[in-house]
Write a protein that holds these residues in place. Sequence first.
Motif, PDB file in Angstrom:
ATOM      1  N   GLY A 174      35.941  58.062  16.759  1.00 55.63           N
ATOM      2  CA  GLY A 174      36.505  56.734  16.597  1.00 55.63           C
ATOM      3  C   GLY A 174      35.676  55.975  15.573  1.00 55.63           C
ATOM      4  N   PRO A 175      36.001  54.691  15.366  1.00 57.80           N
ATOM      5  CA  PRO A 175      35.233  53.892  14.408  1.00 57.80           C
ATOM      6  C   PRO A 175      33.796  53.678  14.874  1.00 57.80           C
ATOM      7  CG  PRO A 175      36.839  52.534  15.568  1.00 57.80           C
ATOM      8  CD  PRO A 175      37.086  53.941  15.985  1.00 57.80           C
ATOM      9  N   ILE A 176      32.887  53.555  13.905  1.00 51.71           N
ATOM     10  CA  ILE A 176      31.472  53.322  14.201  1.00 51.71           C
ATOM     11  C   ILE A 176      31.169  51.846  13.993  1.00 51.71           C
ATOM     12  CG2 ILE A 176      29.099  53.836  13.521  1.00 51.71           C
ATOM     13  CD1 ILE A 176      30.075  56.611  12.676  1.00 51.71           C
ATOM     14  N   GLU A 177      30.506  51.268  14.966  1.00 54.99           N
ATOM     15  CA  GLU A 177      30.138  49.854  14.923  1.00 54.99           C
ATOM     16  C   GLU A 177      28.625  49.739  15.119  1.00 54.99           C
ATOM     17  OE1 GLU A 177      30.086  46.452  14.101  1.00 54.99           O
ATOM     18  OE2 GLU A 177      32.209  46.790  14.536  1.00 54.99           O
ATOM     19  N   THR A 178      27.999  48.849  14.374  1.00 54.06           N
ATOM     20  CA  THR A 178      26.550  48.647  14.531  1.00 54.06           C
ATOM     21  C   THR A 178      26.237  47.346  15.259  1.00 54.06           C
ATOM     22  OG1 THR A 178      26.449  47.631  12.344  1.00 54.06           O
ATOM     23  CG2 THR A 178      25.964  50.003  12.483  1.00 54.06           C
ATOM     24  N   ASP A 179      27.230  46.493  15.452  1.00 51.02           N
ATOM     25  CA  ASP A 179      27.030  45.202  16.103  1.00 51.02           C
ATOM     26  C   ASP A 179      27.735  45.209  17.462  1.00 51.02           C
ATOM     27  OD1 ASP A 179      27.864  42.430  16.871  1.00 51.02           O
ATOM     28  OD2 ASP A 179      26.722  41.912  15.065  1.00 51.02           O
ATOM     29  N   ALA A 180      26.947  45.135  18.549  1.00 55.09           N
ATOM     30  CA  ALA A 180      27.519  45.202  19.892  1.00 55.09           C
ATOM     31  C   ALA A 180      28.454  44.034  20.174  1.00 55.09           C
ATOM     32  CB  ALA A 180      26.409  45.252  20.938  1.00 55.09           C
ATOM     33  N   ASP A 181      28.126  42.831  19.690  1.00 49.88           N
ATOM     34  CA  ASP A 181      29.004  41.680  19.915  1.00 49.88           C
ATOM     35  C   ASP A 181      30.376  41.911  19.277  1.00 49.88           C
ATOM     36  OD1 ASP A 181      27.265  39.922  21.389  1.00 49.88           O
ATOM     37  OD2 ASP A 181      26.133  39.622  19.529  1.00 49.88           O
ATOM     38  N   ARG A 182      30.378  42.428  18.051  1.00 52.13           N
ATOM     39  CA  ARG A 182      31.639  42.691  17.358  1.00 52.13           C
ATOM     40  C   ARG A 182      32.414  43.801  18.082  1.00 52.13           C
ATOM     41  NH1 ARG A 182      30.066  42.255  12.093  1.00 52.13           N
ATOM     42  NH2 ARG A 182      29.450  44.426  11.960  1.00 52.13           N
ATOM     43  N   LEU A 183      31.703  44.831  18.526  1.00 47.75           N
ATOM     44  CA  LEU A 183      32.353  45.915  19.266  1.00 47.75           C
ATOM     45  C   LEU A 183      33.016  45.353  20.526  1.00 47.75           C
ATOM     46  CD1 LEU A 183      31.090  49.449  19.973  1.00 47.75           C
ATOM     47  CD2 LEU A 183      31.914  48.057  21.851  1.00 47.75           C
ATOM     48  N   LEU A 184      32.296  44.511  21.246  1.00 47.51           N
ATOM     49  CA  LEU A 184      32.819  43.967  22.503  1.00 47.51           C
ATOM     50  C   LEU A 184      34.053  43.096  22.299  1.00 47.51           C
ATOM     51  CD1 LEU A 184      29.478  43.266  24.355  1.00 47.51           C
ATOM     52  CD2 LEU A 184      31.243  44.938  25.009  1.00 47.51           C
ATOM     53  N   GLU A 185      34.209  42.509  21.126  1.00 41.71           N
ATOM     54  CA  GLU A 185      35.414  41.724  20.832  1.00 41.71           C
ATOM     55  C   GLU A 185      36.670  42.590  20.896  1.00 41.71           C
ATOM     56  OE1 GLU A 185      34.804  39.876  17.019  1.00 41.71           O
ATOM     57  OE2 GLU A 185      33.159  38.626  17.772  1.00 41.71           O
ATOM     58  N   ALA A 186      36.514  43.880  20.652  1.00 40.47           N
ATOM     59  CA  ALA A 186      37.655  44.800  20.651  1.00 40.47           C
ATOM     60  C   ALA A 186      37.859  45.485  22.010  1.00 40.47           C
ATOM     61  CB  ALA A 186      37.456  45.860  19.563  1.00 40.47           C
ATOM     62  N   VAL A 187      37.032  45.146  23.000  1.00 39.08           N
ATOM     63  CA  VAL A 187      37.142  45.758  24.321  1.00 39.08           C
ATOM     64  C   VAL A 187      38.106  44.939  25.170  1.00 39.08           C
ATOM     65  CG1 VAL A 187      35.904  46.324  26.449  1.00 39.08           C
ATOM     66  CG2 VAL A 187      34.847  46.798  24.228  1.00 39.08           C
ATOM     67  N   TYR A 241      22.036  49.885  26.377  1.00 37.69           N
ATOM     68  CA  TYR A 241      21.085  48.791  26.165  1.00 37.69           C
ATOM     69  C   TYR A 241      21.679  47.720  25.251  1.00 37.69           C
ATOM     70  CZ  TYR A 241      16.820  46.364  24.758  1.00 37.69           C
ATOM     71  OH  TYR A 241      15.877  45.399  24.503  1.00 37.69           O
ATOM     72  N   HIS A 242      22.282  48.126  24.142  1.00 38.56           N
ATOM     73  CA  HIS A 242      22.866  47.155  23.211  1.00 38.56           C
ATOM     74  C   HIS A 242      24.005  46.364  23.861  1.00 38.56           C
ATOM     75  CE1 HIS A 242      20.423  47.950  19.765  1.00 38.56           C
ATOM     76  NE2 HIS A 242      20.731  49.238  19.764  1.00 38.56           N
ATOM     77  N   LEU A 243      24.806  47.035  24.674  1.00 38.70           N
ATOM     78  CA  LEU A 243      25.894  46.337  25.366  1.00 38.70           C
ATOM     79  C   LEU A 243      25.329  45.340  26.381  1.00 38.70           C
ATOM     80  CD1 LEU A 243      28.310  49.363  25.814  1.00 38.70           C
ATOM     81  CD2 LEU A 243      28.563  47.467  24.190  1.00 38.70           C
ATOM     82  N   LEU A 244      24.290  45.742  27.099  1.00 39.47           N
ATOM     83  CA  LEU A 244      23.630  44.830  28.047  1.00 39.47           C
ATOM     84  C   LEU A 244      23.034  43.632  27.316  1.00 39.47           C
ATOM     85  CD1 LEU A 244      21.830  47.411  30.364  1.00 39.47           C
ATOM     86  CD2 LEU A 244      23.715  45.887  31.031  1.00 39.47           C
ATOM     87  N   GLY A 254      25.272  54.371  14.523  1.00 43.21           N
ATOM     88  CA  GLY A 254      25.736  53.262  15.332  1.00 43.21           C
ATOM     89  C   GLY A 254      26.441  53.738  16.586  1.00 43.21           C
ATOM     90  N   MET A 255      27.387  52.909  17.047  1.00 44.37           N
ATOM     91  CA  MET A 255      28.117  53.175  18.275  1.00 44.37           C
ATOM     92  C   MET A 255      29.557  53.538  17.939  1.00 44.37           C
ATOM     93  SD  MET A 255      26.724  49.915  20.475  1.00 44.37           S
ATOM     94  CE  MET A 255      26.825  48.772  19.070  1.00 44.37           C
ATOM     95  N   VAL A 256      30.024  54.652  18.470  1.00 40.79           N
ATOM     96  CA  VAL A 256      31.409  55.071  18.285  1.00 40.79           C
ATOM     97  C   VAL A 256      32.227  54.432  19.404  1.00 40.79           C
ATOM     98  CG1 VAL A 256      33.012  57.018  18.182  1.00 40.79           C
ATOM     99  CG2 VAL A 256      30.708  57.242  17.231  1.00 40.79           C
ATOM    100  N   HIS A 257      33.327  53.786  19.023  1.00 41.12           N
ATOM    101  CA  HIS A 257      34.181  53.100  19.989  1.00 41.12           C
ATOM    102  C   HIS A 257      35.553  53.772  20.020  1.00 41.12           C
ATOM    103  CE1 HIS A 257      36.289  49.097  21.286  1.00 41.12           C
ATOM    104  NE2 HIS A 257      36.259  49.989  22.251  1.00 41.12           N
ATOM    105  N   VAL A 258      35.866  54.390  21.149  1.00 38.72           N
ATOM    106  CA  VAL A 258      37.168  55.015  21.346  1.00 38.72           C
ATOM    107  C   VAL A 258      37.956  54.163  22.331  1.00 38.72           C
ATOM    108  CG1 VAL A 258      38.404  57.085  22.120  1.00 38.72           C
ATOM    109  CG2 VAL A 258      36.180  57.318  20.972  1.00 38.72           C
ATOM    110  N   VAL A 259      39.059  53.585  21.868  1.00 31.76           N
ATOM    111  CA  VAL A 259      39.975  52.890  22.765  1.00 31.76           C
ATOM    112  C   VAL A 259      40.979  53.953  23.210  1.00 31.76           C
ATOM    113  CG1 VAL A 259      41.639  51.020  23.038  1.00 31.76           C
ATOM    114  CG2 VAL A 259      39.639  50.700  21.567  1.00 31.76           C
TER     115      VAL A 259
END
Length: 191
Positions: free
Chosen positions: A34-47, A60-63, A157-162
């Motif tokens: 999935g897409p790679i994100e380096t900013d946890a706040d931005r990633l969480l906007e898509a959750v 840890y970054h999500l916490l 970074g963090m891979v985000h799979v919806v």
Amino acid sequence: MTRDDDQRSASADGDDQLLVLPDELRDELKEPMGPIETDADRLLEAVDGPLIAVGDVVTYHLLQAGRRPDVALVDGRTKRSAVDEEIREAVTSGASIEVRNPPAELSAPVVRALRRALSTAEPTTVLVDGEEDLVALPAIAAAPEGASVVYGQPDEGMVHVVVTDDDRTAMRELLERFEGDTERFWTLLDG
């Protein structure tokens, strides 16, 4: 279930080992799903749904961004080295399930723990003795539609799979290519 309970139930079922990563899939799994994100706040906007985190640094970054994952799988390591004490303490605080899962494998205890964590309303942290990396695959295969599975991509970074039906199908096809007892694996994962 305590670690001892899980080990006893695993022993009662026979061998803990279910699936082993074959060498020919190693390179394929290095590609992000999935897409790679380096900013946890931005990633969480898509959750928009359950959040499943695989990995200590990701968790840890999500916490740190203010969101406790609904399911977190951690092993106290990153890139085969121990994580910093601050990260270890943050991600293992309140761990409710402890299981053993050897590197490059998916064991019966970790699959049962994932299934249990996904079916629990309370946030659940699974502390893995061994390696949790591959658990992202059954997490995607078992997560509900719209859930977010987030795992680390080393040095990127963090891979985000919806999760969609297509993602679940792709993970099932990939897991079928592992070596081992796929029939028992699916029985445990699908509950």
